[in-house]
Design a protein around this motif. Structure first.
Motif, PDB file in Angstrom:
ATOM      1  N   GLY A  86       0.854  -1.192   0.000  1.00  8.39           N
ATOM      2  CA  GLY A  86       0.000   0.000   0.000  1.00  8.39           C
ATOM      3  C   GLY A  86       0.884   1.235   0.000  1.00  8.39           C
ATOM      4  N   SER A  87       0.334   2.380  -0.405  1.00  7.28           N
ATOM      5  CA  SER A  87       1.193   3.575  -0.399  1.00  7.28           C
ATOM      6  C   SER A  87       1.388   4.084   1.026  1.00  7.28           C
ATOM      7  CB  SER A  87       0.636   4.661  -1.312  1.00  7.28           C
ATOM      8  OG  SER A  87      -0.663   5.028  -0.943  1.00  7.28           O
ATOM      9  N   ASP A  88       0.526   3.666   1.964  1.00  4.14           N
ATOM     10  CA  ASP A  88       0.746   4.034   3.366  1.00  4.14           C
ATOM     11  C   ASP A  88       2.145   3.633   3.822  1.00  4.14           C
ATOM     12  OD1 ASP A  88      -1.709   5.210   3.860  1.00  4.14           O
ATOM     13  OD2 ASP A  88      -2.626   3.408   4.695  1.00  4.14           O
ATOM     14  N   LEU A  92       4.663   6.059   2.518  1.00  5.16           N
ATOM     15  CA  LEU A  92       4.608   7.325   3.261  1.00  5.16           C
ATOM     16  C   LEU A  92       5.327   7.183   4.606  1.00  5.16           C
ATOM     17  CD1 LEU A  92       0.876   8.197   2.457  1.00  5.16           C
ATOM     18  CD2 LEU A  92       2.888   9.429   1.602  1.00  5.16           C
ATOM     19  N   TYR A  95      -4.625  14.236   4.458  1.00 10.55           N
ATOM     20  CA  TYR A  95      -4.744  12.824   4.789  1.00 10.55           C
ATOM     21  C   TYR A  95      -4.347  12.591   6.259  1.00 10.55           C
ATOM     22  CZ  TYR A  95      -4.015   7.766   4.260  1.00 10.55           C
ATOM     23  OH  TYR A  95      -4.065   6.409   4.395  1.00 10.55           O
ATOM     24  N   TYR A 138      -0.828  11.274   7.907  1.00  9.13           N
ATOM     25  CA  TYR A 138       0.449  11.994   8.044  1.00  9.13           C
ATOM     26  C   TYR A 138       0.802  12.295   9.510  1.00  9.13           C
ATOM     27  CZ  TYR A 138      -0.284  12.951   2.984  1.00  9.13           C
ATOM     28  OH  TYR A 138      -0.534  12.863   1.637  1.00  9.13           O
ATOM     29  N   ALA A 171      -0.642  16.083  -0.501  1.00 11.25           N
ATOM     30  CA  ALA A 171      -1.513  15.178  -1.259  1.00 11.25           C
ATOM     31  C   ALA A 171      -2.069  15.971  -2.429  1.00 11.25           C
ATOM     32  CB  ALA A 171      -2.639  14.661  -0.377  1.00 11.25           C
ATOM     33  N   ALA A 181      -6.771  15.226   0.108  1.00  8.76           N
ATOM     34  CA  ALA A 181      -7.856  14.444   0.702  1.00  8.76           C
ATOM     35  C   ALA A 181      -8.115  15.031   2.094  1.00  8.76           C
ATOM     36  CB  ALA A 181      -7.431  12.989   0.838  1.00  8.76           C
ATOM     37  N   ASP A 224       1.930  13.086  -2.724  1.00 11.30           N
ATOM     38  CA  ASP A 224       1.104  11.882  -2.579  1.00 11.30           C
ATOM     39  C   ASP A 224      -0.006  11.939  -3.637  1.00 11.30           C
ATOM     40  OD1 ASP A 224      -0.749   9.973  -1.820  1.00 11.30           O
ATOM     41  OD2 ASP A 224      -0.859  10.595   0.285  1.00 11.30           O
ATOM     42  N   ALA A 252      -2.293   9.709  -4.634  1.00 13.54           N
ATOM     43  CA  ALA A 252      -3.224   8.579  -4.526  1.00 13.54           C
ATOM     44  C   ALA A 252      -4.395   8.712  -5.509  1.00 13.54           C
ATOM     45  CB  ALA A 252      -3.749   8.472  -3.093  1.00 13.54           C
ATOM     46  N   TYR A 253      -4.810   9.969  -5.780  1.00 12.50           N
ATOM     47  CA  TYR A 253      -6.019  10.180  -6.607  1.00 12.50           C
ATOM     48  C   TYR A 253      -5.691  10.845  -7.941  1.00 12.50           C
ATOM     49  CZ  TYR A 253      -7.991   9.161  -2.075  1.00 12.50           C
ATOM     50  OH  TYR A 253      -8.308   8.541  -0.882  1.00 12.50           O
ATOM     51  N   THR A 282      -0.626   4.880  -5.692  1.00 11.62           N
ATOM     52  CA  THR A 282      -1.229   3.644  -5.185  1.00 11.62           C
ATOM     53  C   THR A 282      -2.044   2.948  -6.267  1.00 11.62           C
ATOM     54  OG1 THR A 282      -2.728   2.708  -3.533  1.00 11.62           O
ATOM     55  CG2 THR A 282      -3.258   4.907  -4.301  1.00 11.62           C
ATOM     56  N   SER A 311      -4.620   1.295  -5.186  1.00  6.17           N
ATOM     57  CA  SER A 311      -5.854   1.045  -4.432  1.00  6.17           C
ATOM     58  C   SER A 311      -7.099   1.666  -5.051  1.00  6.17           C
ATOM     59  CB  SER A 311      -5.728   1.607  -3.013  1.00  6.17           C
ATOM     60  OG  SER A 311      -4.753   0.908  -2.300  1.00  6.17           O
ATOM     61  N   LYS A 312      -6.943   2.795  -5.714  1.00  7.64           N
ATOM     62  CA  LYS A 312      -8.125   3.561  -6.121  1.00  7.64           C
ATOM     63  C   LYS A 312      -8.433   3.325  -7.602  1.00  7.64           C
ATOM     64  CE  LYS A 312      -7.125   5.446  -2.094  1.00  7.64           C
ATOM     65  NZ  LYS A 312      -7.828   5.233  -0.863  1.00  7.64           N
ATOM     66  N   ARG A 327      -3.218  -4.262  -1.638  1.00  7.27           N
ATOM     67  CA  ARG A 327      -2.199  -3.470  -0.946  1.00  7.27           C
ATOM     68  C   ARG A 327      -0.949  -3.317  -1.818  1.00  7.27           C
ATOM     69  NH1 ARG A 327      -4.010  -0.669   0.699  1.00  7.27           N
ATOM     70  NH2 ARG A 327      -2.686   0.005   2.414  1.00  7.27           N
TER      71      ARG A 327
HETATM   72  N1  PMP Z   1      -2.795   8.818   0.394  1.00  7.27           N
HETATM   73  C1  PMP Z   1      -4.033   9.309   0.461  1.00  7.27           C
HETATM   74  C2  PMP Z   1      -4.228  10.777   0.238  1.00  7.27           C
HETATM   75  C3  PMP Z   1      -5.125   8.466   0.741  1.00  7.27           C
HETATM   76  O1  PMP Z   1      -6.362   8.960   0.836  1.00  7.27           O
HETATM   77  C4  PMP Z   1      -4.883   7.089   0.924  1.00  7.27           C
HETATM   78  C5  PMP Z   1      -6.048   6.138   1.190  1.00  7.27           C
HETATM   79  N2  PMP Z   1      -6.448   6.030   2.489  1.00  7.27           N
HETATM   80  C6  PMP Z   1      -3.565   6.635   0.865  1.00  7.27           C
HETATM   81  C7  PMP Z   1      -2.549   7.528   0.577  1.00  7.27           C
HETATM   82  C8  PMP Z   1      -3.189   5.220   1.162  1.00  7.27           C
HETATM   83  O2  PMP Z   1      -3.697   4.303   0.296  1.00  7.27           O
HETATM   84  P1  PMP Z   1      -3.101   2.829   0.202  1.00  7.27           P
HETATM   85  O3  PMP Z   1      -2.294   2.549   1.424  1.00  7.27           O
HETATM   86  O4  PMP Z   1      -4.295   1.982   0.058  1.00  7.27           O
HETATM   87  O5  PMP Z   1      -2.235   2.830  -1.023  1.00  7.27           O
END
Ligand code: PMP
Length: 355
Positions: free
Chosen positions: A84-86, A89, A110, A113, A150, A154, A180, A182-183, A206, A208-209, A217
């Motif tokens: 996951g990108s978490d 980070l 987010y 952080y 981000a 977010a 970041d 993610a979106y 990521t 994920s989205k 993950r």
């Molecule tokens: N960065 C941002 C801004 C997010 O909203 C999210 C999702 N919660 C993530 C990172 C992490 O996503 P993931 O670990 O699923 O890649």
């Protein structure tokens, strides 16, 4: 807490993830997952790989790294994959922050952080966004800190143009700027193309989205090879096999099936814009979200009330019980049909409030 829990975590408040109900009865618009199925190719590769689960995964993620390097037009040592990108980070905080160099990010961003900063005992500064939840680029010049940005942000969805991101990177030559993304696939220009120009730029993305792989993950960081080497040092010091075999294979399938992701993003953007207009017509005030969610408030009902009333009608959205956010709900963009139901229920709730 047990009597053995280290006091170095005294100040730690863990991140609260969005609800993941076990019964599948909700229209689930609360954690920014894709409403569209994972690419069939990704699922096929992952299923084949499941037969080899007996063996450890490749810590270097060699095939996936090659695929991604081709995809982004970068070298293989300019990317690292994470759980996951978490995880990327967290590695970035571990790698680029210390007692001399704290972190800086907006007050509304987010929520992970501040948690990873506390976890690593790092001081952080939160810079207030404007009242309309936009960001002043100049607030992030010469910070002397590691910047976490981000883009789009977010939970607001507000995006910065690439020139402004670049300016922030340029104006912090001696610290790392973590962008970041993610979106990013839902309509924002990526900063990946700038990594060869700036040795202090780290872009985190990521699967994920936009690529419908939240449960797989899979995240990654892209940047100058020295930054990536630092992240790898932390990866090999914490969890060398951080990406499992099935996920690695799914990631390769997802990159190969890129058109599928692009088609899904186009649909989500269309639904987002349509939903934005429908909410405005109901009297909502919204940010100009460029993500796969909307962030909306209504003068007649608080975010918490609307969240609760929608939940009673089996529609799950996200609500943040925090100053400056309490008026809002965050609504993930689902399919057209899901959004029809969401709008219908919302309208009904508002009519009830008016009576
Ligand atoms: N960065 C941002 C801004 C997010 O909203 C999210 C999702 N919660 C993530 C990172 C992490 O996503 P993931 O670990 O699923 O890649």
């Amino acid at each position: 807490m047990s009597r053995f829990f280290s006091n170095k975590y005294d100040a730690l408040t863990p991140y609260t993830p969005g609800e993941q109900p076990r019964d599948n009865q909700y229209i689930k618009l609360n954690t920014n997952e894709s409403p569209y199925m994972t690419s069939e190719l990704a699922v096929k590769y992952a299923s084949e790989e499941a037969k080899r689960m007996r063996l450890y995964s490749d810590p270097e993620c060699t095939d996936l790294v090659k695929k991604a390097a081709d995809y982004f037009g970068i070298e293989t040592d300019e990317i690292v994959f994470t759980n996951g990108s978490d995880e990327a980070l967290n590695f970035a905080v571990m790698a680029f922050c210390d007692e001399k160099t704290g972190a800086v990010f907006p007050d509304i961003t987010y929520g992970f952080y501040p948690v990873i900063c506390s976890l690593n005992n790092i001081d952080y500064t939160e810079i207030p966004l404007n009242d309309d939840l936009t960001l002043n680029t100049e607030d992030y010049y010469r910070t002397g800190k590691t910047v976490f940005l981000a883009n789009p942000n977010a939970p607001t969805g507000v995006a910065l143009p690439l020139e402004e991101v670049e300016r922030i990177v340029k104006e912090n030559p001696d610290t790392v700027v973590v962008v970041d993304e993610a979106y990013v696939d839902f309509g924002t220009e990526s900063a990946v193309g700038l990594i060869h120009e700036y040795d202090n730029l780290l872009v985190v993305q990521t699967m994920s989205k936009s690529r419908s792989l939240a449960g797989g993950r899979l995240g990654y960081a892209i940047g100058n090879r020295e930054l990536i080497r630092d992240l790898n040092t932390l990866k090999y010091s914490t969890n060398p096999y951080n990406v499992n075999r099935m996920t690695m294979a799914a990631g390769i399938g997802a990159f190969e099936d890129d058109q599928y992701m692009k088609d899904n993003c186009r649909k989500i953007i269309e639904t987002r814009e349509k939903t934005k207009e429908r909410l405005k017509a109901l009297g909502f005030i919204l940010t100009d979200s460029k993500a796969n969610f909307l962030f909306a408030k209504h003068p007649m009902i608080s975010g918490g009330d609307l969240y609760q009333k929608l939940k009673e009608r089996n529609v799950l959205v996200r609500y943040f019980a925090k100053p400056r956010l309490m008026e809002y709900t965050r609504i993930t963009i689902g399919t057209e049909e899901q959004m029809d139901i969401y709008i219908r229920e919302t309208e009904d709730i508002l009519n009830g409030v008016k009576e």
